[in-house]
Structure formats: C-alpha cells, structure tokens
Design a protein around this motif. Structure first.
Motif, short mmCIF file in Angstrom:
data_model
loop_
_atom_site.label_atom_id
_atom_site.label_comp_id
_atom_site.label_asym_id
_atom_site.label_seq_id
_atom_site.Cartn_x
_atom_site.Cartn_y
_atom_site.Cartn_z
N UNK A 420 0.73 -1.29 0.01
CA UNK A 420 0.06 -0.03 0.15
C UNK A 420 0.87 1.05 -0.04
N UNK A 421 0.42 2.24 -1.07
CA UNK A 421 1.26 3.42 -0.71
C UNK A 421 0.58 4.36 0.40
N UNK A 422 1.16 5.57 0.34
CA UNK A 422 0.76 6.49 1.59
C UNK A 422 -0.58 6.89 1.45
N UNK A 423 -1.54 6.71 0.15
CA UNK A 423 -2.76 7.06 0.02
C UNK A 423 -3.77 5.77 0.37
N UNK A 424 -3.24 4.73 -0.20
CA UNK A 424 -4.23 3.64 -0.32
C UNK A 424 -4.24 2.91 1.04
N UNK A 425 -3.24 3.14 2.08
CA UNK A 425 -3.57 2.85 3.30
C UNK A 425 -4.82 3.23 4.37
N UNK A 426 -5.04 4.49 3.75
CA UNK A 426 -6.22 5.22 4.24
C UNK A 426 -7.56 5.21 3.44
N UNK A 427 -7.46 4.99 2.02
CA UNK A 427 -8.58 4.93 1.14
C UNK A 427 -9.28 3.26 1.51
N UNK A 428 -8.59 2.31 1.68
CA UNK A 428 -9.08 1.20 2.20
C UNK A 428 -10.04 1.43 3.35
N UNK A 429 -10.07 2.17 4.08
CA UNK A 429 -10.82 2.58 5.26
C UNK A 429 -12.15 2.90 4.80
N UNK A 430 -12.39 3.54 3.56
CA UNK A 430 -13.74 3.74 3.09
C UNK A 430 -13.88 3.15 1.69
N UNK A 431 -13.46 2.09 1.53
CA UNK A 431 -13.84 1.28 0.52
C UNK A 431 -13.28 1.42 -0.90
N UNK A 432 -12.06 1.97 -1.05
CA UNK A 432 -11.42 2.18 -2.14
C UNK A 432 -9.91 1.89 -2.18
N UNK A 433 -9.27 1.38 -3.28
CA UNK A 433 -8.23 0.78 -3.43
C UNK A 433 -7.93 -0.68 -3.19
N UNK A 434 -9.13 -1.40 -3.34
CA UNK A 434 -9.23 -2.71 -3.37
C UNK A 434 -10.74 -2.88 -3.95
N UNK A 435 -10.68 -4.30 -4.59
CA UNK A 435 -12.00 -4.58 -5.37
C UNK A 435 -12.80 -5.89 -4.70
N UNK A 436 -13.80 -6.11 -4.97
CA UNK A 436 -14.66 -7.10 -4.33
C UNK A 436 -15.79 -7.79 -5.38
N UNK A 437 -16.59 -8.76 -5.15
CA UNK A 437 -17.61 -9.15 -5.96
C UNK A 437 -18.60 -9.04 -5.25
N UNK A 438 -20.07 -9.18 -5.67
CA UNK A 438 -21.24 -8.96 -5.08
C UNK A 438 -21.54 -10.19 -3.95
N UNK A 439 -21.09 -11.25 -4.27
CA UNK A 439 -20.83 -12.37 -3.28
C UNK A 439 -20.44 -12.06 -1.94
N UNK A 440 -18.85 -11.58 -2.14
CA UNK A 440 -18.18 -11.24 -1.02
C UNK A 440 -18.75 -9.98 -0.07
N UNK A 441 -19.17 -9.17 -0.78
CA UNK A 441 -19.81 -8.09 -0.21
C UNK A 441 -21.07 -8.20 0.61
N UNK A 442 -21.80 -9.11 0.16
CA UNK A 442 -23.13 -9.76 0.83
C UNK A 442 -22.63 -10.61 1.95
N UNK A 443 -21.65 -11.31 1.99
CA UNK A 443 -21.36 -12.21 3.02
C UNK A 443 -20.75 -11.21 4.08
#
Length: 595
Positions: A420-443
């Motif tokens: 993670x760079x200096x920005x990504x380590x904080x953007x992951x807090x609000x759901x950015x900088x990584x991806x999911x599919x709908x099944x993962x999010x639902x569970x």
C-alpha cells in the motif's frame, strides 16, 4: 462313314471329360460340406452366432438441476439422432411379408414394394420421419457407412422406426437433449453442456461429476430385421442415471430479482445491474442474478461467466462497515467516540474529501458511518494499523473467492499492506483501493447480521442419486470474525445510516440496517470515469433473515441510496411477503450519532 465314326468318338470323349469334371466338382462340394459339418461345424456356427451378436450401449440420463423447492431448472429429455448406413441401404432388398417374416418385412399401404436399394429404404422411412422421399433417398445414396438423417427425434418416432424392419440400415443414437425451464433466469450461472452432454460452464460444469450417469450395455443376437432374438441375451449391465442437484436458489425470488433489476437499469439508465439475496442463518444463496440476457444452455451461456459472479468493483462506503467493525473489535474505538469532522483533511501530504461540502460537524463514530464521511474514517483510524485493516478485510472474506466453487468467479483484488502506498492505506478505510464481487460484499454484511459469525456461503442444497439417496455438501465450520456485541453495535449504526434513505429504500413495517456506497471505477477509456453505486442491507434489522446487495454501474443519480437502494426496497418487500416474515419491533436506545 469314317467321318461320322470320328465325330461320334469325339463327342463321347468330350462328354466323358465333362462328366469327370462334374463328378470331381461334386466330390469337392461333398468334401467341403463334410469338412464344414463334420470337421469345422462348431467353429462355423460360432462365427455365425458372433456375427449376429452385438453389444449395445444403454445410455444413462443426465441428472436434473432443481431449485430449492424442487422446480426443474434443467433436465435431459430422451431424443435420438436417426442415422443410416448408406452402403447397406444401397444393397437393400425388401422382405416380402409372410407369416414367417411378419416381424421384419416391409410393405407400403399393405402392398409389396416394387423397388430396391436406397429408393426403397427412403419410401419406407419417409412417412415416419416426416421427410420427403426424394431428399431422404439422396442422403442414402452417398458413399460410406454413416449418414445423419434427422436430429432430435422423439422416442415415439424412434420406436416406430424400429418396427419398420430396417435394422442394420437405420438406427437411432440417443442424444438426451438438455432443456432449460426459465430462459435467461440465472442463464449464465446454469451454463450448458457440449454435444457429448458434458457440462462445460456454470453449475453444469461445477456439478458435472454428480450430474453425469454411467452408461450400461447389453449383448444379444440380432435377427434379419435388427430385432433382438428372444432368449439370446448373453450379458447386460443397467445404466445408472446421473444424480439430481438441488440449488439453494428460489426460482420465484430470482425471477422477481431479475425483473426489478431490468426495471431499475432502465429507470436509472445504468449500464448494468446485479443483485444477491442471502439467507442470514444458513449462508445459503436465495437469489443471484443480473441484467444480462443470456439463455441457459445457449452458446453465450457456455462462453460467458455470470456477471453477478465475475464482476468486481470497489465497494465504496459499504467498506466502512468492515473497517469500523475492525476498529471496534481491536479495542481502540467505541461508536460513541466524539469527533469534530470537517469536509476535508490533509494527512501526511494526502488530501481526503467528503462527498459533499459541510461545516465542521460534531459526530460520534456512529455518526461518521451515518453521514458516510471519508474524512471522519481517516480521523478515527489513528489506533487502527495497516496490518489490522488488512487482517479484518480478509477475515470478512475480501481478497478470496466465496468458496462455493463457481466457475469463473473472481476473487477481487486486495494487495498486502506492504504494497500500500501512502494514500491507499487510508482509502481502504472507506472502500477504495481494493475490489470485491457482490457475493463477498453480501457475506461481509451477513457476518454482521449473523452476530459476528461468518457462514460459508452455499448454492448447492443437496444431491440425490439414482437410488434416491440424498446427500448434502459438507461445509467448513462457521468462523467468528467479531464479537456479538460488536456486531450488534454495527447493526445499530447501520440502521442509522439506512434511515438517511428511508423515503427511497425503506420497507414499511420492517427495520433495515444498511449502507450505501459510491465509487469511481475504470471506464472504457481506461480512466476513473465510471461510477459503481451499491447498497447492501439487512432485513429485518431486529431479527435478521436476509441480506440483499444491489449494484449498478453508471446509474443516473449516482448515490447508491438513491439508485440501488430503491431496488433493494422492492426486493425486500417481496421477500417479506413471500416468506411471511413478522414485522419489526420499534427501535429503542439508538446509539447517538451527534454530540
């Protein structure tokens, strides 16, 4: 006189020679006959029997795919490809009907056939196949030993052909046509089979071993018309049909989900929409579909993966639920913690903004979730390390597939904190900088609904073999991710977040705990020029039964609560009515969102 005697002597001599030759031939014939009957009779009889004895495959039928209520989604029906041996057809001579040949003789309208060869076969066969005799005769007149005459023939037609006495010339190959009952409903998810009947995509591929039966056979002697000679069955083995596979999917619910997704896509002019409905106590998938119009069993279903399974996206603000749960579980934060939150903040040279401009507001941590503040999440994370952030995202199921074994499912992307760079380590807090599919999010949301315990999602309910024995898949043991108290507090905070959109996404009579999300995603131009708006909610919040996740790409209206939220509302209303879920008790003692 002398010439007459010479002529007579010559005639006698020739006659004697001919007699001797004929006698010699007769002796040779008698000798050969004696050899066949006395010396080689047994082996000759065995050879004749062997030439009439044929092994015949008894094809097993592929198992059905059913929904959770037993409604058939896919099944194999008996069909035949009618095949000819052109070489045999061209040397065919009709058998006149007598008392001895009545089981395999040929005639038309009670009259003898006045022709032979391919033309005769065509005249006999054409009425039963419903084909033109001239066309059929042309197919029977080609060189070789194999020609397909007609495909997908019903069993009744095949049985009628068997009675025509054309065995050895015309025969049927079992093809087991695969039929799908609901068109485009979970079309790509069901997948399809190839020409050999093997599953090549979707559930058909995933459960191919269970669905595929084992062929049998029988060995018997054939008569002149290709019929089985009674009492000559030498060996046989019954076919074992494939097992029936029952899904957890309720086809009534999925039909409705697909309907409202299509309506939502049109209403909000979105590129696409998808949804998942999960049963909270069991982890079973009740519905999952999208707006793609792919018919089960078709070429598109065999070549494409269901968008609801394969599509990945940044979760946006729904990711705050996972981050905040991790903060509470780690012990460094409480939902009642107080913050004065501006609309932007500069942290280590990185500037973070909220979606809307606002004055510095007094929000608790619960209020930060309600207001979906990115700035507030960054401010509240001082005691929440990168390693903890990553650890809880993986515990909630991000960065890994659902475990259901669905072909083509994407695991999303979640880099390790070391990358993670200096920005990504904080953007992951609000759901950015990584991806999911709908099944993962639902569970992940279902884990909150299930008192902090993450269930293994499932889509296979049971497998029933040809003998009626029912088995259920063995699933991993549930995993506790956060304490029950933490899950209860997060559900309370999510109720406050859902209340922001009550007019658009609320379901009358039922409390809802939900979170909306909006995230920029890569568009067709390769830049962050597209928007994904999503909504994932628990219904009822006070006695969780279902989690519903709705995702749209590029809807007009952007915010998930105003686009995906109303689709959630429609699905929630349908579920509450169908399953007769009791209405909610009034909400009491909500955690404060301001101070």
């Amino acid at each position: 006189m002398s010439n007459r005697r010479t002529s007579t002597k010559g005639f006698v001599s020739r006659s004697t020679t001919i007699c001797l030759i004929m006698t010699l031939v007769a002796l040779l014939c008698i000798g050969q006959l004696a050899s066949i009957q006395l010396l080689h009779g047994r082996s000759t009889a065995q050879a004749a029997t062997a030439s009439r004895t044929l092994p015949v495959t008894i094809s097993a039928q592929r198992g059905k795919i059913l929904d959770t209520n037993g409604s058939v989604l896919a099944q194999s029906v008996e069909r035949y490809t009618i095949v000819a041996d052109p070489q045999a057809a061209q040397s065919f001579k009709p058998t006149a009907c007598t008392p001895d040949t009545k089981d395999y003789c040929q005639q038309i309208d009670g009259k003898p056939i006045d022709t032979t060869g391919a033309a005769a076969v065509a005249r006999i066969l054409a009425p039963t196949l419903g084909m033109d005799p001239m066309e059929l005769g042309a197919k029977l007149s080609v060189p070789g030993r194999y020609a397909v005459l007609k495909k997908d023939v019903d069993p009744e037609v095949k049985r009628a052909i068997d009675k025509l006495g054309l065995g050895g010339i015309i025969y049927g190959e079992l093809s087991n046509e695969r039929l799908y009952s609901n068109g485009t409903m979970i079309g790509a998810l069901l997948g399809g089979v190839d020409v050999q009947g093997k599953g090549v995509a979707g559930i058909e591929q995933m459960e191919n071993a269970a669905l595929t039966g084992k062929n049998g056979y029988k060995v018997y002697q054939q008569g002149n018309g290709g019929e089985e000679i009674p009492g000559t069955l030498a060996e046989s083995k019954d076919a074992v049909n494939g097992s029936d596979v029952a899904l957890t999917v309720d086809s009534d619910v999925d039909w409705y989900v697909k309907k409202v997704l299509a309506e939502g896509k049109q209403k909000y002019q979105a590129d696409w929409a998808l949804a998942v409905v999960q049963d909270v106590p069991t982890g079973q998938i009740v519905a999952l579909d999208d707006t793609d119009q792919i018919e089960a069993g078709g070429d598109d279903a065999k070549l494409n993966v269901a968008k609801v399974v394969n599509q990945t996206f940044e979760p946006g603000s729904i990711g705050k639920v996972v981050s905040m749960a991790g903060m509470l579980q780690s012990g460094g934060s409480q939902l009642t913690d107080k913050f004065t939150v501006p609309d932007q903040i500069n942290k280590n040279g990185q500037v973070f903004h909220d979606a809307e401009n606002h004055a510095a507001d007094h929000w608790t941590l619960a209020g930060i979730l309600q207001q979906s503040s990115n700035v507030g999440m960054v401010m509240a994370s001082g005691n929440y390390s990168s390693e903890q952030r990553y650890d809880f995202m993986t515990k909630f199921g991000f960065g890994q597939n659902s475990g259901m074994g669905l072909p083509g499912e994407s695991s999303g992307t979640l880099a390790s904190p070391q990358l993670w760079d200096g920005r990504t380590k904080d953007t992951v807090l609000f759901g950015q900088g990584y991806t999911v599919n709908a099944l993962q999010l639902t569970n992940a949301v279902a884990t909150i609904a299930n008192k902090g315990v993450r269930q293994q999602q499932s889509i296979i309910k049971s497998v029933t073999d040809a003998n009626g024995h029912v088995s259920t898949p063995r699933e991993p043991q549930p995993t506790r991710v956060v304490d029950e108290q933490v899950a209860s507090q997060m559900s309370d905070a999510m109720e406050s977040a859902a209340a922001q959109y009550q007019a658009f996404s609320g379901v009358d009579g039922y409390r809802i705990a939900a979170k909306s999300g909006t995230a920029e995603v890569v568009g067709a131009d390769g830049r962050l020029s597209s928007i994904v708006s999503d909504w994932s909610g628990i219904i009822p919040a006070d006695n969780p039964r279902f989690v519903i996740t709705v995702v749209m790409k590029n809807p007009h209206g952007s915010f998930g609560g105003l686009t995906s939220g109303p689709v959630f509302k429609q699905i929630g209303e349908f579920l509450m009515q169908k399953y007769e879920v009791p209405t909610s008790a009034p909400r009491k003692n909500a955690i404060p969102v301001t101070w």
